[in-house]
Write a protein that holds these residues in place. Structure first.
Motif, short mmCIF file in Angstrom:
data_model
loop_
_atom_site.label_atom_id
_atom_site.label_comp_id
_atom_site.label_asym_id
_atom_site.label_seq_id
_atom_site.Cartn_x
_atom_site.Cartn_y
_atom_site.Cartn_z
N TYR A 22 -81.47 -37.85 -4.76
CA TYR A 22 -82.31 -36.68 -4.52
C TYR A 22 -83.76 -37.05 -4.72
CZ TYR A 22 -78.21 -33.65 -4.71
OH TYR A 22 -77.01 -33.04 -4.45
N SER A 25 -89.79 -35.59 -6.95
CA SER A 25 -91.20 -35.41 -6.62
C SER A 25 -91.60 -36.67 -5.89
CB SER A 25 -91.99 -35.20 -7.92
OG SER A 25 -93.37 -35.19 -7.67
N SER A 90 -80.56 -30.76 -13.55
CA SER A 90 -80.01 -30.08 -12.37
C SER A 90 -80.70 -30.56 -11.09
CB SER A 90 -80.21 -28.57 -12.50
OG SER A 90 -79.86 -27.92 -11.30
N THR A 91 -79.91 -30.69 -10.04
CA THR A 91 -80.45 -31.06 -8.74
C THR A 91 -80.48 -29.85 -7.79
OG1 THR A 91 -78.25 -31.72 -7.98
CG2 THR A 91 -79.67 -33.45 -8.92
N GLN A 92 -80.20 -28.69 -8.31
CA GLN A 92 -80.07 -27.49 -7.49
C GLN A 92 -81.31 -27.22 -6.62
OE1 GLN A 92 -79.00 -24.03 -9.74
NE2 GLN A 92 -78.59 -22.82 -7.93
N GLU A 93 -82.49 -27.47 -7.12
CA GLU A 93 -83.72 -27.19 -6.38
C GLU A 93 -84.29 -28.43 -5.68
OE1 GLU A 93 -85.03 -24.04 -6.15
OE2 GLU A 93 -83.26 -23.38 -7.26
N LEU A 94 -83.57 -29.55 -5.73
CA LEU A 94 -84.07 -30.80 -5.18
C LEU A 94 -83.56 -31.05 -3.77
CD1 LEU A 94 -83.60 -33.12 -8.30
CD2 LEU A 94 -85.60 -31.75 -7.65
N THR A 95 -84.29 -31.89 -3.04
CA THR A 95 -83.90 -32.28 -1.69
C THR A 95 -82.99 -33.49 -1.75
OG1 THR A 95 -85.99 -31.47 -0.79
CG2 THR A 95 -84.76 -33.04 0.56
#
Length: 107
Positions: A22, A25, A90-95
């Protein structure tokens, strides 16, 4: 950090591991998964791990990464165990980077 590491470690070659990548940033996050994630393998002395752990924020009560031994498949077809930094948050908000490479390429 890449320049410093190049002076401290010996490049082994390209490799891959099973996981999922993922974009956090300007840096990647490796988590458990079934994709093939590409990377470069380096051999280094144990003396540099404290510097790398600090850089990767793998210390303290709520580390961003955790360093653990991981099976790696080298481009030569040989398997080895290598220290790898795994993302702990968490990777929930990641691309998600479906190509499994960093830096990301257009998909």
């Amino acid at each position: 950090m890449a320049d410093w590491l190049a002076g401290q470690a010996h490049y082994i070659g390209a490799g891959q591991l099973k996981g999922c990548l993922y974009q956090v940033s300007y840096y990647p996050a490796l988590v458990v998964g079934e994709d093939w994630v590409q990377g470069d393998i380096y051999a280094c002395t144990t003396e540099i791990w404290s510097t790398l752990d600090t850089f990767e924020e793998a210390l303290g009560e709520n580390p961003e990464y955790e360093r653990r031994l991981t099976p790696i498949l080298l481009a030569t077809g040989q398997w080895l165990s290598a220290w790898t930094y795994w993302y702990t948050r968490s990777t929930q908000e990641l691309t998600r980077l479906k190509a499994g490479v960093w830096p990301p390429h257009p998909e």
